[in-house]
Design an enzyme around this catalytic site. Structure first.
Site, PDB file in Angstrom:
ATOM      1  N   THR A  36      36.529 -83.627 -29.752  1.00  0.00           N
ATOM      2  CA  THR A  36      35.451 -82.984 -30.523  1.00  0.00           C
ATOM      3  C   THR A  36      34.116 -83.616 -30.152  1.00  0.00           C
ATOM      4  O   THR A  36      34.034 -84.826 -29.957  1.00  0.00           O
ATOM      5  CB  THR A  36      35.711 -83.062 -32.052  1.00  0.00           C
ATOM      6  OG1 THR A  36      34.607 -82.502 -32.748  1.00  0.00           O
ATOM      7  CG2 THR A  36      35.987 -84.468 -32.550  1.00  0.00           C
ATOM      8  N   SER A  37      33.097 -82.770 -30.057  1.00  0.00           N
ATOM      9  CA  SER A  37      31.782 -83.272 -29.631  1.00  0.00           C
ATOM     10  C   SER A  37      31.065 -83.999 -30.766  1.00  0.00           C
ATOM     11  O   SER A  37      30.060 -84.666 -30.539  1.00  0.00           O
ATOM     12  CB  SER A  37      30.914 -82.114 -29.144  1.00  0.00           C
ATOM     13  OG  SER A  37      30.749 -81.167 -30.181  1.00  0.00           O
ATOM     14  N   ALA A  89      42.965 -85.126 -22.934  1.00  0.00           N
ATOM     15  CA  ALA A  89      43.797 -85.344 -24.126  1.00  0.00           C
ATOM     16  C   ALA A  89      45.284 -85.352 -23.775  1.00  0.00           C
ATOM     17  O   ALA A  89      46.046 -86.157 -24.321  1.00  0.00           O
ATOM     18  CB  ALA A  89      43.500 -84.254 -25.160  1.00  0.00           C
ATOM     19  N   TYR A 147      36.569 -62.195 -32.203  1.00  0.00           N
ATOM     20  CA  TYR A 147      37.749 -62.876 -32.754  1.00  0.00           C
ATOM     21  C   TYR A 147      39.049 -62.202 -32.322  1.00  0.00           C
ATOM     22  O   TYR A 147      40.070 -62.885 -32.188  1.00  0.00           O
ATOM     23  CB  TYR A 147      37.645 -63.014 -34.285  1.00  0.00           C
ATOM     24  CG  TYR A 147      36.602 -64.044 -34.644  1.00  0.00           C
ATOM     25  CD1 TYR A 147      36.867 -65.409 -34.494  1.00  0.00           C
ATOM     26  CD2 TYR A 147      35.332 -63.669 -35.057  1.00  0.00           C
ATOM     27  CE1 TYR A 147      35.900 -66.360 -34.759  1.00  0.00           C
ATOM     28  CE2 TYR A 147      34.357 -64.610 -35.333  1.00  0.00           C
ATOM     29  CZ  TYR A 147      34.638 -65.957 -35.178  1.00  0.00           C
ATOM     30  OH  TYR A 147      33.676 -66.908 -35.433  1.00  0.00           O
ATOM     31  N   CYS A 191      37.360 -59.838 -52.804  1.00  0.00           N
ATOM     32  CA  CYS A 191      38.209 -60.470 -53.829  1.00  0.00           C
ATOM     33  C   CYS A 191      38.772 -61.817 -53.397  1.00  0.00           C
ATOM     34  O   CYS A 191      39.427 -62.491 -54.186  1.00  0.00           O
ATOM     35  CB  CYS A 191      39.342 -59.525 -54.243  1.00  0.00           C
ATOM     36  SG  CYS A 191      40.667 -59.387 -53.014  1.00  0.00           S
ATOM     37  N   HIS A 212      38.312 -75.161 -40.626  1.00  0.00           N
ATOM     38  CA  HIS A 212      37.492 -74.010 -40.219  1.00  0.00           C
ATOM     39  C   HIS A 212      38.275 -72.694 -40.244  1.00  0.00           C
ATOM     40  O   HIS A 212      37.869 -71.723 -39.601  1.00  0.00           O
ATOM     41  CB  HIS A 212      36.903 -74.230 -38.818  1.00  0.00           C
ATOM     42  CG  HIS A 212      35.819 -75.282 -38.800  1.00  0.00           C
ATOM     43  ND1 HIS A 212      35.303 -75.808 -37.637  1.00  0.00           N
ATOM     44  CD2 HIS A 212      35.155 -75.888 -39.804  1.00  0.00           C
ATOM     45  CE1 HIS A 212      34.365 -76.714 -37.927  1.00  0.00           C
ATOM     46  NE2 HIS A 212      34.264 -76.776 -39.240  1.00  0.00           N
TER      47      HIS A 212
HETATM   48  P1  OAD Z   1      33.000 -78.680 -28.747  1.00  0.00           P
HETATM   49  O1  OAD Z   1      33.103 -77.623 -27.706  1.00  0.00           O
HETATM   50  O2  OAD Z   1      31.699 -78.901 -29.399  1.00  0.00           O
HETATM   51  O3  OAD Z   1      33.452 -80.072 -28.125  1.00  0.00           O
HETATM   52  C1  OAD Z   1      34.630 -80.183 -27.364  1.00  0.00           C
HETATM   53  C2  OAD Z   1      34.789 -81.627 -26.938  1.00  0.00           C
HETATM   54  O4  OAD Z   1      36.045 -81.752 -26.296  1.00  0.00           O
HETATM   55  C3  OAD Z   1      33.716 -82.125 -25.962  1.00  0.00           C
HETATM   56  O5  OAD Z   1      33.222 -83.379 -26.437  1.00  0.00           O
HETATM   57  C4  OAD Z   1      34.483 -82.292 -24.640  1.00  0.00           C
HETATM   58  O6  OAD Z   1      34.017 -83.409 -23.890  1.00  0.00           O
HETATM   59  C5  OAD Z   1      35.900 -82.535 -25.133  1.00  0.00           C
HETATM   60  N1  OAD Z   1      36.947 -82.110 -24.189  1.00  0.00           N
HETATM   61  C6  OAD Z   1      36.939 -81.027 -23.361  1.00  0.00           C
HETATM   62  N2  OAD Z   1      38.093 -80.953 -22.681  1.00  0.00           N
HETATM   63  C7  OAD Z   1      38.856 -82.011 -23.086  1.00  0.00           C
HETATM   64  C8  OAD Z   1      40.163 -82.503 -22.750  1.00  0.00           C
HETATM   65  N3  OAD Z   1      40.931 -81.881 -21.875  1.00  0.00           N
HETATM   66  N4  OAD Z   1      40.602 -83.627 -23.367  1.00  0.00           N
HETATM   67  C9  OAD Z   1      39.820 -84.273 -24.272  1.00  0.00           C
HETATM   68  N5  OAD Z   1      38.587 -83.860 -24.633  1.00  0.00           N
HETATM   69  C10 OAD Z   1      38.109 -82.744 -24.052  1.00  0.00           C
HETATM   70  O7  OAD Z   1      34.156 -78.358 -29.818  1.00  0.00           O
HETATM   71  P2  OAD Z   1      34.305 -78.899 -31.308  1.00  0.00           P
HETATM   72  O8  OAD Z   1      33.813 -80.287 -31.434  1.00  0.00           O
HETATM   73  O9  OAD Z   1      35.710 -78.605 -31.722  1.00  0.00           O
HETATM   74  O10 OAD Z   1      33.031 -74.165 -35.392  1.00  0.00           O
HETATM   75  O11 OAD Z   1      33.357 -77.925 -32.079  1.00  0.00           O
HETATM   76  C11 OAD Z   1      33.265 -78.035 -33.470  1.00  0.00           C
HETATM   77  C12 OAD Z   1      33.001 -76.685 -34.084  1.00  0.00           C
HETATM   78  O12 OAD Z   1      31.893 -76.070 -33.432  1.00  0.00           O
HETATM   79  C13 OAD Z   1      34.107 -75.670 -33.880  1.00  0.00           C
HETATM   80  O13 OAD Z   1      35.153 -75.790 -34.833  1.00  0.00           O
HETATM   81  C14 OAD Z   1      33.394 -74.366 -34.021  1.00  0.00           C
HETATM   82  C15 OAD Z   1      32.205 -74.694 -33.138  1.00  0.00           C
HETATM   83  O14 OAD Z   1      31.063 -73.970 -33.312  1.00  0.00           O
HETATM   84  C16 OAD Z   1      32.833 -72.935 -35.870  1.00  0.00           C
HETATM   85  O15 OAD Z   1      32.962 -71.927 -35.204  1.00  0.00           O
HETATM   86  C17 OAD Z   1      32.450 -72.913 -37.328  1.00  0.00           C
END
Ligand code: OAD
Length: 232
Positions: free
Chosen positions: A174-175, A217, A55, A118, A107
């Site tokens: 987001t995936s 995006a 981190y 605490c 998150h």
């Molecule tokens: P992911 O890495 O799972 O998904 C990212 C998504 O963004 C994928 O579907 C890509 O196709 C898309 N992507 C990549 N580049 C892009 C761009 N330039 N424009 C548009 N889309 C693009 O990430 P999250 O869905 O955010 O949680 O993952 C969800 C959670 O899983 C995170 O918050 C984290 C992770 O483990 C924790 O750590 C608790």
């Protein structure tokens, strides 16, 4: 105005073009680190040094990152749209805020530390160490204020209220693999909201979202925002 209540969910993809890695793409963060080691309470108990290093590196990277055209367009939507615009993010960076928007961080956030004794929160130092002392209870119990797997995301009551009120829901970068965020599209469909997915590549979201806009995006979000503002 076609929609009076817009909820936007963002994921790592919106910050990819700002230089912050996504999780599940090829070369994504989970291809370089074991999720169990760096993003679970058990991993932190086993090896706090490793977790802090992970981190600390992400905090440093995020501190130097700038919002891209997608963050900026969403901030413009929030400022200029005549209805309500709520941004819910799974991201722990602060690029929505740097763009001038306000976002609900389900998150957590890299810029805060949390005491696991605490519950006190404080602004995180740039580098955290094992045994980081809580300024409130003085226990050596500081951890990054991020939600790990097996923990309950923040602000869920408020988020559910926004989803129930929404007339338009968009998921950007987001995936859709992590719950509960992955279920939001089903929650809003129950209340009849229009649903849009914006992603670099086609996902199986097509079966769950009414509309899909594919591309980076930074290209697609400004056009989508312009369309909404033009209709309003
Ligand atoms: P992911 O890495 O799972 O998904 C990212 C998504 O963004 C994928 O579907 C890509 O196709 C898309 N992507 C990549 N580049 C892009 C761009 N330039 N424009 C548009 N889309 C693009 O990430 P999250 O869905 O955010 O949680 O993952 C969800 C959670 O899983 C995170 O918050 C984290 C992770 O483990 C924790 O750590 C608790």
């Amino acid at each position: 105005m076609q929609h009076h209540y817009i909820v936007v969910l963002t994921g790592a993809g919106i910050s990819a073009e700002s230089g912050l890695g996504t999780f599940r793409d090829v070369d994504g963060i989970w291809s370089q680190h074991r999720l169990e080691d760096v993003a679970t309470p058990e991993g932190f108990e086993r090896n706090p040094t490793l977790v802090h290093e992970f981190y600390n590196a992400r905090r440093k990277q995020a501190a130097h990152a700038n919002p891209n055209a997608a963050h900026i367009a969403l901030a413009r939507l929030q400022a200029d749209y005549p209805g309500t615009v709520v941004i819910v993010t799974q991201n722990v960076d602060d690029l929505h805020e740097k763009a001038g928007a306000s976002a609900i961080h389900m998150h957590g956030e890299l810029k805060f530390a949390l005491c696991h004794e605490c519950g006190h929160r404080w602004e995180s130092p740039a580098t955290m160490h094992p045994g980081e002392r809580c300024p409130n209870c003085e226990q050596p119990a500081g951890r990054p204020d991020v939600v790990w797997f097996g923990e309950i995301p923040y602000h869920m009551d408020a988020i559910m209220q926004h989803l129930r009120a929404s007339t338009l829901f968009a998921a950007i970068g987001t995936s859709g693999e992590v719950y509960p965020a992955a279920n939001f599209v089903d929650d809003v469909r129950k209340v009849g909201a229009h649903t849009v997915e914006i992603n670099l590549a086609a996902t199986d979201g097509l079966s769950r979202f009414a509309e899909q806009r594919l591309g980076a995006a930074s290209q697609i979000v400004p056009v989508w925002v312009n369309d909404l503002l033009a209709e309003s």
